[in-house]
Design an enzyme around this catalytic site. Sequence first.
Site, PDB file in Angstrom:
ATOM      1  CD1 TRP A   1      -2.091  -2.213   1.942  1.00 46.97           C
ATOM      2  CD2 TRP A   1      -2.859  -1.355   0.002  1.00 46.97           C
ATOM      3  NE1 TRP A   1      -3.199  -3.125   1.484  1.00 46.97           N
ATOM      4  CE2 TRP A   1      -3.573  -2.800   0.503  1.00 46.97           C
ATOM      5  CE3 TRP A   1      -3.343  -0.723  -1.144  1.00 46.97           C
ATOM      6  CZ2 TRP A   1      -4.697  -3.180  -0.690  1.00 46.97           C
ATOM      7  CZ3 TRP A   1      -4.397  -1.164  -2.019  1.00 46.97           C
ATOM      8  CH2 TRP A   1      -4.963  -2.299  -1.724  1.00 46.97           C
TER       9      TRP A   1
ATOM     10  CG  ASP B   1      -3.228   3.801   4.166  1.00 45.41           C
ATOM     11  OD1 ASP B   1      -4.137   3.768   4.696  1.00 45.41           O
ATOM     12  OD2 ASP B   1      -2.864   3.248   3.090  1.00 45.41           O
TER      13      ASP B   1
ATOM     14  CE  LYS C   1      -8.093  -3.475   4.035  1.00 44.48           C
ATOM     15  NZ  LYS C   1      -7.479  -2.429   3.250  1.00 44.48           N
TER      16      LYS C   1
END
Length: 366
Positions: free
Chosen positions: A109, A179, A203
Amino acid sequence: MATNASADHRSHNFSAGPAILPVEVLQRAREELLNYRGTGSSIMELSHRGREYVEVDAQARSRLIELLGLGDDFEVIFLQGGASTQFMMVPMNFLREGRTADYLNTGSWAKKAIKEARIIGNVHEAFSSEENNYNRVPKDSDIRMSENPVYLHFTSNNTIFGTQQPSEPASAEVPLVCDASSDFLSRPIDAKRFGLIYAGAQKNAGPSGVTIVLIRKDFLEGARTEGLPSMVRYKTHAGTMFNTPPTFAVYMVNLILGWLQEKGGLSAMDLHNREKAKLLYDQIDRDDFYRTPVENDSRSLMNVVFRLPSEELEKTFLKEAEANDMHGLKGHRSVGGLRASIYNACPRESVETLAAFMADFRKKHG
Ligand SMILES: *Cc1c(COP(=O)(O)O)cnc(C)c1O
């Protein structure tokens, strides 16, 4: 896959995302689904400018501010487009010509965030563990910042590789941009260190469809407006509902925030998460049967990544786990092996069941 069709059956769900939600929250949503507080409509069917939704939206904001200890210093924004859209919005808004943004390259990511930022401007990789297949996050002494960057971007939890920053990286005067998609609201944070935090909700904070963005107000002042289309400017969204937000997703996030408050907030969650993760790492550390590629100081409390002595055994493990109603344990395709995602809403009982299964499986096959 073992199925159990009884309407209220809940399996042991270790999916990395979209991930398990608290059962109490799902029940509440079910109760309110057809007739939201006497309106005769679902919250999904009501105007985003109407009293009911505006209340939900405001409550979600104030709960976030309270849980994270943000005070009056942050704007809370609910956006669509996932964390992946933030990969471009952050540099579009903050990475000015002639300046550099620093990034920690700690996983897939992070790498995607870097790739997007490079399209916009100058990027400096202040750390990378890519050569070692992302087996760790940096210690402060590993970070090599550029001169006077506009921000330092990092991924607080690397969902795929199972690593997590034990705390915020040192960055002196440089605002942190984070993030936090896969450990958002899992533990307390030092809010004043951050310029911006973003998290796709699916998540640890809600269903897919909403991305939560927190921006410190003085950092936001430096955001660009000229030359940017309205939708990608943070200033368009701060303090106002510019267009239709993902109303049902925000409603679900708000219920989860209420659930978090009832459970004692983020310190209580942190303790609960540490205890759960320890149950699994204790199994992994017992002998050489299970092993994790992750370095000790970098272990994630959210995604426990582990391998068995052979891929054959890993397949058997997955199959038998499924037969015992444990799902979502397959590692990401880029890593292989196994991964147990044990976010806030994953009950301790599910983790205990998995730990017992691991012990059993070792006895049978070790
Ligand atoms: C899942 C994930 C993403 C991608 O989120 P989308 O909402 O699918 O764009 C980004 N960063 C991290 C850390 C993630 O876990």
